[in-house]
Motif scaffolding. Structure first.
Motif, mmCIF file in Angstrom:
data_model
loop_
_atom_site.group_PDB
_atom_site.id
_atom_site.type_symbol
_atom_site.label_atom_id
_atom_site.label_comp_id
_atom_site.label_asym_id
_atom_site.label_seq_id
_atom_site.Cartn_x
_atom_site.Cartn_y
_atom_site.Cartn_z
ATOM 1 N N GLN A 133 4.165 6.153 3.723
ATOM 2 C CA GLN A 133 3.461 4.960 3.241
ATOM 3 C C GLN A 133 4.253 4.275 2.117
ATOM 4 O OE1 GLN A 133 0.770 3.808 4.779
ATOM 5 N NE2 GLN A 133 0.659 5.613 6.121
ATOM 6 N N PRO A 134 4.116 2.961 1.985
ATOM 7 C CA PRO A 134 4.866 2.216 0.955
ATOM 8 C C PRO A 134 4.602 2.685 -0.467
ATOM 9 C CG PRO A 134 3.919 0.714 2.579
ATOM 10 C CD PRO A 134 3.357 2.060 2.877
ATOM 11 N N CYS A 135 3.437 3.275 -0.725
ATOM 12 C CA CYS A 135 3.115 3.701 -2.087
ATOM 13 C C CYS A 135 4.030 4.811 -2.576
ATOM 14 C CB CYS A 135 1.661 4.129 -2.191
ATOM 15 S SG CYS A 135 1.216 5.506 -1.097
ATOM 16 N N VAL A 136 4.686 5.514 -1.650
ATOM 17 C CA VAL A 136 5.641 6.543 -2.047
ATOM 18 C C VAL A 136 6.780 5.911 -2.850
ATOM 19 C CG1 VAL A 136 7.294 8.256 -1.182
ATOM 20 C CG2 VAL A 136 5.055 8.021 -0.093
ATOM 21 N N GLN A 137 7.096 4.651 -2.533
ATOM 22 C CA GLN A 137 8.129 3.910 -3.253
ATOM 23 C C GLN A 137 7.555 3.072 -4.387
ATOM 24 O OE1 GLN A 137 11.168 4.679 -2.363
ATOM 25 N NE2 GLN A 137 10.408 5.895 -0.640
ATOM 26 N N GLY A 138 6.291 3.318 -4.707
ATOM 27 C CA GLY A 138 5.669 2.614 -5.813
ATOM 28 C C GLY A 138 5.070 1.267 -5.474
ATOM 29 N N GLN A 139 5.028 0.923 -4.187
ATOM 30 C CA GLN A 139 4.453 -0.364 -3.796
ATOM 31 C C GLN A 139 2.924 -0.283 -3.812
ATOM 32 O OE1 GLN A 139 6.150 -2.142 -0.234
ATOM 33 N NE2 GLN A 139 8.030 -0.945 -0.490
ATOM 34 N N PRO A 140 2.256 -1.367 -4.220
ATOM 35 C CA PRO A 140 0.785 -1.367 -4.270
ATOM 36 C C PRO A 140 0.189 -1.175 -2.879
ATOM 37 C CG PRO A 140 1.694 -3.213 -5.486
ATOM 38 C CD PRO A 140 2.824 -2.632 -4.703
ATOM 39 N N MET A 141 -0.888 -0.413 -2.811
ATOM 40 C CA MET A 141 -1.612 -0.236 -1.558
ATOM 41 C C MET A 141 -3.101 -0.159 -1.831
ATOM 42 S SD MET A 141 0.529 2.445 0.848
ATOM 43 C CE MET A 141 -0.574 2.133 2.245
ATOM 44 N N ASN A 142 -3.858 -0.649 -0.854
ATOM 45 C CA ASN A 142 -5.313 -0.584 -0.885
ATOM 46 C C ASN A 142 -5.734 0.364 0.239
ATOM 47 O OD1 ASN A 142 -7.855 -1.196 -1.708
ATOM 48 N ND2 ASN A 142 -7.973 -3.173 -0.674
ATOM 49 N N ILE A 143 -6.267 1.547 -0.105
ATOM 50 C CA ILE A 143 -6.549 2.586 0.890
ATOM 51 C C ILE A 143 -8.038 2.914 0.898
ATOM 52 C CG2 ILE A 143 -6.114 4.988 1.558
ATOM 53 C CD1 ILE A 143 -3.335 4.757 0.430
ATOM 54 N N ALA A 144 -8.595 3.032 2.098
ATOM 55 C CA ALA A 144 -9.989 3.452 2.258
ATOM 56 C C ALA A 144 -10.037 4.912 2.688
ATOM 57 C CB ALA A 144 -10.695 2.588 3.292
ATOM 58 N N ILE A 145 -10.945 5.659 2.090
ATOM 59 C CA ILE A 145 -11.234 7.030 2.534
ATOM 60 C C ILE A 145 -12.628 7.021 3.140
ATOM 61 C CG2 ILE A 145 -11.584 9.429 1.857
ATOM 62 C CD1 ILE A 145 -9.718 8.957 -0.488
ATOM 63 N N ILE A 146 -12.737 7.426 4.389
ATOM 64 C CA ILE A 146 -14.019 7.450 5.087
ATOM 65 C C ILE A 146 -14.540 8.883 5.078
ATOM 66 C CG2 ILE A 146 -15.274 6.799 7.164
ATOM 67 C CD1 ILE A 146 -13.691 4.499 5.860
ATOM 68 N N GLY A 147 -15.692 9.110 4.458
ATOM 69 C CA GLY A 147 -16.272 10.438 4.433
ATOM 70 C C GLY A 147 -16.721 10.822 3.038
ATOM 71 N N GLY A 148 -17.617 11.815 2.969
ATOM 72 C CA GLY A 148 -18.173 12.230 1.692
ATOM 73 C C GLY A 148 -18.144 13.727 1.471
ATOM 74 N N GLY A 149 -17.218 14.436 2.136
ATOM 75 C CA GLY A 149 -17.128 15.877 1.992
ATOM 76 C C GLY A 149 -15.930 16.308 1.161
ATOM 77 N N GLN A 150 -15.601 17.597 1.250
ATOM 78 C CA GLN A 150 -14.527 18.172 0.452
ATOM 79 C C GLN A 150 -13.188 17.503 0.733
ATOM 80 O OE1 GLN A 150 -14.999 20.431 -1.880
ATOM 81 N NE2 GLN A 150 -12.925 21.140 -2.358
ATOM 82 N N SER A 151 -12.885 17.240 1.997
ATOM 83 C CA SER A 151 -11.609 16.622 2.343
ATOM 84 C C SER A 151 -11.480 15.242 1.719
ATOM 85 C CB SER A 151 -11.461 16.530 3.864
ATOM 86 O OG SER A 151 -11.439 17.805 4.452
ATOM 87 N N ALA A 152 -12.560 14.463 1.772
ATOM 88 C CA ALA A 152 -12.535 13.131 1.179
ATOM 89 C C ALA A 152 -12.289 13.212 -0.316
ATOM 90 C CB ALA A 152 -13.848 12.402 1.472
ATOM 91 N N ALA A 153 -12.958 14.164 -0.972
ATOM 92 C CA ALA A 153 -12.805 14.316 -2.418
ATOM 93 C C ALA A 153 -11.383 14.727 -2.777
ATOM 94 C CB ALA A 153 -13.805 15.345 -2.940
ATOM 95 N N GLU A 154 -10.794 15.654 -2.012
ATOM 96 C CA GLU A 154 -9.432 16.086 -2.309
ATOM 97 C C GLU A 154 -8.430 14.964 -2.076
ATOM 98 O OE1 GLU A 154 -8.601 19.659 -0.165
ATOM 99 O OE2 GLU A 154 -10.005 20.879 -1.344
#
Length: 444
Positions: A200-221
């Motif tokens: 993903q571009p954010c690895v190079q420091g580029q801005p990104m808007n990311i959605a996480i779908i879910g409300g369990g442990q995986s989403a929190a991590e």
């Protein structure tokens, strides 16, 4: 057409998957061998090498159960394959004691599993995906099973076994709205998290808007990792519930993960089994460790203090439609409290949406006429009709009959011992085994 490569060996047991469940079984069989006789056992795993949830091992993730619930301790505390012996072997026993915790990080537990698996290299094959299981018939009876797999070079491999244990794990659950994104690198399940995030571009420091779908442990991590590791990322956590809910890991409730509770669940009628599973659903599903909840709450609180709203927490929200565009992934989301429908654009979407466990039905479809409705006995052996003499065991697909611990690490050593004992009872007496093997080899 690829030529199939058939092995002349008739195995006593082939295991599908070599995760913690079958690794615990390999140990149990090895420790029984000197007394009850060695079995010819082989485990097949589609991964290129041993790894346990390798793409989810972010640095912040910790094991959610005690290290004492390793591969052996509940069954044999003196086993050389214990987590404590692993620590001693690696010169970290005192250091771990000084941590003062029962919960190692998952990265370390993965290393422990890899260390144990390294002792079973002769009994394991990696880079092989099992495609299907077929019957080997003799006098109209299923006397053995044919295991067809695909190797790393695309070749088909054919093996024969008298018994089978299916421990293939869960497959990613993809919500309907996202099924069209199968080949889109911008949308991925949490099980692919580290691999996909690396590009993903954010690895190079580029801005990104990311959605996480879910409300369990995986989403929190995933949220914690994105917040800590990628300062250029803005995250929306999107969940149907009204809040992140804590996992109940209190002492009395934790007794549902004991071997004795497995006995209790199995002895109940179907309706009562279902009620017991539902009653303790909040110990494992759609819940988050309380320390992660507190960390996430702290992040959002500091946003309020600073007045800089980097992340958003969108509760009571469902995804109605997902659309791929050149500019990103557009999500049509509805607030279930107000009914308001809005469209938001994201550069990437992480699906922390859990797992399905139906792989056993797909693999065993050629045997369907012998298997009924995939019910198992107390020792996890499929109940087949009288024509099927081969034994088939299930690990990780028996929650409905054996309780919530079936998909977890909690009872691995005990379950492995129960399956191992059943294997020895199932016609693995040397005289009978030799006769069956001779017939099968004559037909190869």
């Amino acid at each position: 057409m690829t030529q199939a490569i058939a092995s002349p060996i008739v195995h006593d047991l082939i295991g599908i998957g070599f995760g913690p469940s079958n690794l615990a079984l390999a140990i149990a069989l090895q420790e029984r061998g000197p007394v009850q006789g060695e079995l010819d056992v082989l485990f097949l795993d589609k991964q290129a090498d041993y790894r346990w949830h390798g793409n989810t091992l972010v640095t912040q993730s910790e094991l959610q159960i005690s290290f004492l619930k390793d591969l052996v301790t509940l069954r044999n505390p003196t086993s050389p394959y214990s987590f404590v012996n692993y620590l001693k072997h690696h010169g970290r026993l005192v250091d771990f004691i000084n941590l003062g915790t029962f919960y190692p990080c998952r990265m370390e537990f993965n290393d422990y599993l890899r260390w144990v698996a390294g002792h079973f290299t002769e009994q394991s094959r990696y880079g092989e995906e099992v495609l299907r299981i077929e019957p080997v018939l003799h006098n109209q009876q299923v006397e053995a099973l044919r295991v067809i797999s695909r190797g790393a070079q695309g070749e088909e491999l054919v093996r024969t076994t008298r018994s089978l244990v299916v421990s293939a794990g869960g497959t990613a659950r993809i919500p309907e709205a996202f099924k069209a994104f199968k080949d889109d690198a911008r949308v991925f399940h949490h099980s692919q998290y580290l691999e996909r995030m690396a590009s993903q571009p954010c690895v190079q420091g580029q801005p990104m808007n990311i959605a996480i779908i879910g409300g369990g442990q995986s989403a929190a991590e995933a949220f914690i990792d994105l917040n800590d590791s990628f300062p250029s990322v803005q995250v929306d956590m999107i969940l149907r519930g009204s809040a992140l809910k804590p996992a109940d890991d209190s002492p009395f409730v934790n007794e549902v993960f004991s071997p004795e509770f497995t006995d209790l669940v199995f002895q109940q009628p179907h309706s009562e089994r279902e009620r017991l599973v539902n009653e303790y659903h909040n110990t494992n599903y759609s819940v988050v460790d309380i320390d992660l909840i507190e960390r996430i709450y702290g992040i959002f609180y500091r946003q309020k203090v600073s007045g800089i709203a980097r992340h958003a927490f969108r509760t009571l929200t469902t995804i109605e439609k997902a659309t791929a565009t050149d500019a990103g992934v557009e999500l049509a989301v509805r607030n279930n409290a107000t009914g308001e429908l809005t469209v938001r654009r994201y550069d990437a979407v992480v699906l922390a949406t859990g797992y399905e466990r139906q792989m056993h039905r797909t693999l065993l479809e050629p045997l369907a006429q012998y298997l009924g409705d995939f019910e198992v006995d107390r020792n996890y052996k499929l109940i087949t009709d009288e024509r099927c003499k081969a034994a088939i065991y299930m690990q990780g697909f028996c929650q409905a009959s054996h309780g919530l611990s079936d998909t977890l690490l909690s009872i691995l050593p005990v379950r492995a011992d129960e399956i191992a004992g059943s294997l020895y009872e199932h016609g693995n007496h040397r005289g009978q085994a030799r006769a069956v093997r001779d017939r099968l080899l004559a037909a190869v």
